[in-house]
Design an enzyme around this catalytic site. Structure first.
Site, PDB file in Angstrom:
ATOM      1  N   HIS A  47       0.801  -1.220   0.000  1.00  0.00           N
ATOM      2  CA  HIS A  47       0.000   0.000   0.000  1.00  0.00           C
ATOM      3  C   HIS A  47       0.837   1.274   0.000  1.00  0.00           C
ATOM      4  O   HIS A  47       0.320   2.350  -0.293  1.00  0.00           O
ATOM      5  CB  HIS A  47      -0.920   0.032   1.228  1.00  0.00           C
ATOM      6  CG  HIS A  47      -1.875  -1.117   1.302  1.00  0.00           C
ATOM      7  ND1 HIS A  47      -2.926  -1.268   0.437  1.00  0.00           N
ATOM      8  CD2 HIS A  47      -1.935  -2.171   2.156  1.00  0.00           C
ATOM      9  CE1 HIS A  47      -3.599  -2.373   0.743  1.00  0.00           C
ATOM     10  NE2 HIS A  47      -3.014  -2.942   1.794  1.00  0.00           N
ATOM     11  N   GLU A 154      -6.110 -12.790   5.488  1.00  0.00           N
ATOM     12  CA  GLU A 154      -6.898 -11.569   5.405  1.00  0.00           C
ATOM     13  C   GLU A 154      -8.279 -11.800   4.810  1.00  0.00           C
ATOM     14  O   GLU A 154      -8.942 -10.852   4.387  1.00  0.00           O
ATOM     15  CB  GLU A 154      -6.143 -10.529   4.570  1.00  0.00           C
ATOM     16  CG  GLU A 154      -4.769 -10.182   5.149  1.00  0.00           C
ATOM     17  CD  GLU A 154      -4.078  -9.076   4.395  1.00  0.00           C
ATOM     18  OE1 GLU A 154      -4.227  -7.910   4.809  1.00  0.00           O
ATOM     19  OE2 GLU A 154      -3.415  -9.381   3.380  1.00  0.00           O
ATOM     20  N   ASP A 180      -9.019  -6.348   6.586  1.00  0.00           N
ATOM     21  CA  ASP A 180      -9.421  -7.089   5.390  1.00  0.00           C
ATOM     22  C   ASP A 180     -10.213  -8.335   5.758  1.00  0.00           C
ATOM     23  O   ASP A 180     -11.130  -8.736   5.020  1.00  0.00           O
ATOM     24  CB  ASP A 180      -8.201  -7.460   4.559  1.00  0.00           C
ATOM     25  CG  ASP A 180      -7.667  -6.278   3.764  1.00  0.00           C
ATOM     26  OD1 ASP A 180      -8.474  -5.506   3.234  1.00  0.00           O
ATOM     27  OD2 ASP A 180      -6.434  -6.123   3.679  1.00  0.00           O
TER      28      ASP A 180
END
Length: 261
Positions: A47, A154, A180
């Protein structure tokens, strides 16, 4: 610089270890947080805005001493193309995001190891990880002994596949990504929802049964004390961006109260 991996040592001994994320691609942030007694820092390449050069800068800034925290990286995926440059840059382990199958575990393990166990290219003759070739005779054995392989769970699919993934072998830690995980069942960020709590408990139980270490992140309602009591060996307690924002808001609130008073 070749050294024992402090997080691997802690995980192997099931000692309680605490880390933080580096999201901002900042060498200064890495240097500052390396001076805080964390057990590990994880550079985010899934990210975060940085590229490989920013990874090297953060590793260099944070890893200048034998007593530095373990320095790992979260790769964008389980592929060789994503993982190999991070290892050659000097990361001491890899977090692989959203692992959901034994096939993904196989790809991750192959990317982490040199032949015959894996398919990682033998770049240690010139790589930064091997001191630009200085440690050409020691590096391969060091990497095999000290690197940490972490698969992130996740999703509900990842939880369901945990027995098959653990049976493949090669994973030192399964790390639960709670946001997530909650989103995968339609309750993003609702950590009090019964369905999330049930799924989280199932993930924790399956990981503990697997023999791999259990890792995760603190979230509302699940603080460090609670997670450690449930068998976690490693947890992250925040990130550089969050620490900066929280401190800024606190400073502003304090100054604002004084101003308004």
């Amino acid at each position: 610089m070749l050294r024992p991996n402090p997080l691997r040592q802690a995980v192997a001994a099931r000692r309680r270890a605490i880390g933080a994320w580096l999201f901002m691609a900042s060498a200064s942030n890495a240097e500052l947080l390396a001076d805080v007694p964390f057990d590990a820092l994880v550079i985010d390449q899934e990210h975060g805005p940085g590229g490989l050069e920013s990874v090297v800068a953060q590793l260099r800034a944070a890893g200048s001493t034998q007593s530095a925290p373990a320095l790992l990286a979260r790769a964008p995926d389980c592929s060789m193309a994503a993982i190999k440059p991070l290892l050659d840059a000097g990361a001491e382990g890899i977090f692989a995001p959203n692992v959901e199958s034994a096939d993904q575990v196989a790809a991750l393990v192959e990317a982490m190891h040199y032949p015959p166990r894996g398919r990682r290219g033998l770049h240690y003759t010139v790589s930064r990880a091997a001191g630009w070739g200085r440690h050409v005779n020691e590096y391969a054995d060091h990497a095999e002994r000290e690197f940490l392989t972490v698969a992130m769970i996740e999703s509900a699919a990842g939880v369901a596949a945990l027995p098959q993934m653990a049976a493949h072998g090669g994973i030192d830690m399964f790390f639960i990504g709670p946001l997530d995980l909650s989103a995968s069942i339609g309750h993003a960020g609702d950590y009090a929802h019964p369905q999330f709590r049930e799924l989280l408990a199932e993930a924790e139980q399956r990981i503990l049964e697997s023999g791999a270490a259990l890792g995760g992140a603190i979230i509302p309602g699940h603080d460090a004390r609670a997670l450690f009591s449930r068998g976690y060996s490693f947890m992250t307690v925040g990130a550089d961006a969050g620490f900066l924002r929280s401190a800024a808001l606190q400073a502003l609130a304090t100054a604002g109260a004084d101003r308004d008073g």
